[in-house]
Design a protein around this motif. Structure first.
Motif, PDB file in Angstrom:
ATOM      1  N   LEU A 174       0.842  -1.195   0.000  1.00 20.88           N
ATOM      2  CA  LEU A 174       0.000   0.000   0.000  1.00 20.88           C
ATOM      3  C   LEU A 174       0.877   1.246   0.000  1.00 20.88           C
ATOM      4  N   ASN A 205     -11.154   0.395  -1.512  1.00 23.78           N
ATOM      5  CA  ASN A 205     -10.664   1.717  -1.133  1.00 23.78           C
ATOM      6  C   ASN A 205     -11.706   2.374  -0.233  1.00 23.78           C
ATOM      7  N   LEU A 213      -1.544   1.078  -5.075  1.00 23.74           N
ATOM      8  CA  LEU A 213      -0.940  -0.149  -4.555  1.00 23.74           C
ATOM      9  C   LEU A 213       0.022  -0.710  -5.592  1.00 23.74           C
TER      10      LEU A 213
END
Length: 286
Positions: A174, A205, A213
């Motif tokens: 992330l 999300n 990502l």
């Protein structure tokens, strides 16, 4: 500049043949990495912002930019330099990854490939697939083991079910936003691990802005590797020989032309006073 090393770590040394993930920036910094060696691996450079000049002992000279894969294959030995350019004020931000070469190919010839991964839409996400195949998009770049690598930008409040290869294990890094992977919410800079067996990867999300990502994956790597400094080998004796060859300026690694930094070669650090051991494979790979 802060660098976050999320692979290898105590709980996991490999995801497929991916053996190293450094996630850095964003930062208003100048990067100047003098020529340094590699063996037994491929380096994968991927930027989110900024620009880096690459030179290597194969004679390659390239500018690394966002959305552009730069894949360097070391074979028995290569050296390269990496320098951020002064052509842009954009903060330097990206990832540096390594892929372990399997025994059958780790003595292959040096190589360098650049590939611009164009964005494609899949449901509520934008994908740049730079290695392997994902959601109908395929990179033409050759790999020595089955792999996938992609940058994913999720729309705000989006939920996406990505089709993935069930024979692969995957990692999801992330970079920005509030995202859950397979039902688990990540903190910024976390690397989530997904074992083999799943044909879908759920990404959610939770934020009001797009989230970014990085997805990596591959078939579980069935060979033990020994990784020290910039070398990937198999035995302590091999690593010792690699270090001696680099320190002795052996033609095993060649030399980089055109690099103008103050230090012309990064010296290898001292070896520890113990025998280096290969990494243990995860139990599910044994």
């Amino acid at each position: 500049m802060t660098v976050r090393r999320t692979l290898p770590q105590r709980h996991r040394s490999l995801i497929g043949a991916w053996c190293f993930v450094d996630h850095y920036g964003p930062g208003e910094v100048s990067m100047d990495v003098a020529p340094h060696p590699h063996t037994g691996l491929q380096t994968v450079s991927w930027l989110f912002s900024g620009e880096i000049e690459h030179r290597d002992s194969l004679g390659s000279h390239a500018l690394i930019r966002p959305g552009q894969l730069n894949l360097m294959t070391s074979g028995d030995g290569i050296c390269h330099s990496e320098v951020s350019t002064a052509s842009t004020a954009v903060p330097l931000h990206g990832v540096q990854l390594w892929v372990a070469l399997p025994e059958a190919h780790r003595h292959t010839a040096r190589d360098f490939v650049s590939y611009i991964a164009e964005p494609v839409r899949y449901e509520s996400a934008s994908l740049r697939v730079f290695l392997g195949s994902l959601a109908g998009s395929t990179s033409p770049v050759t790999t020595f083991t089955p792999l996938v690598g992609a940058e994913i930008v999720l729309d705000a409040r989006a939920r996406v079910e990505l089709p993935v290869d069930p024979d692969f294990e995957h990692g999801v890094l992330l970079d920005s936003g509030r995202v859950s992977v397979a039902g688990t919410e990540l903190n910024l800079n976390d690397l989530a691990y997904l074992p083999t067996g799943s044909s879908q990867c759920e990404l959610v999300n939770h934020g009001a802005e797009p989230a970014r990502l990085l997805l990596i994956g591959g078939e579980p790597f069935q060979e033990q590797i020994l990784m020290w400094w910039n070398f990937v080998g198999r035995t302590h004796e091999e690593i010792v020989a690699f270090r001696e060859a680099w320190q002795g300026e052996s033609e095993q690694f060649g030399s980089v032309d055109g690099y103008t930094g103050v230090v012309q070669r990064l010296p290898a650090p001292a070896l520890p006073g113990v025998t280096l051991k290969p990494r243990a494979l995860p139990k599910e790979s044994l």
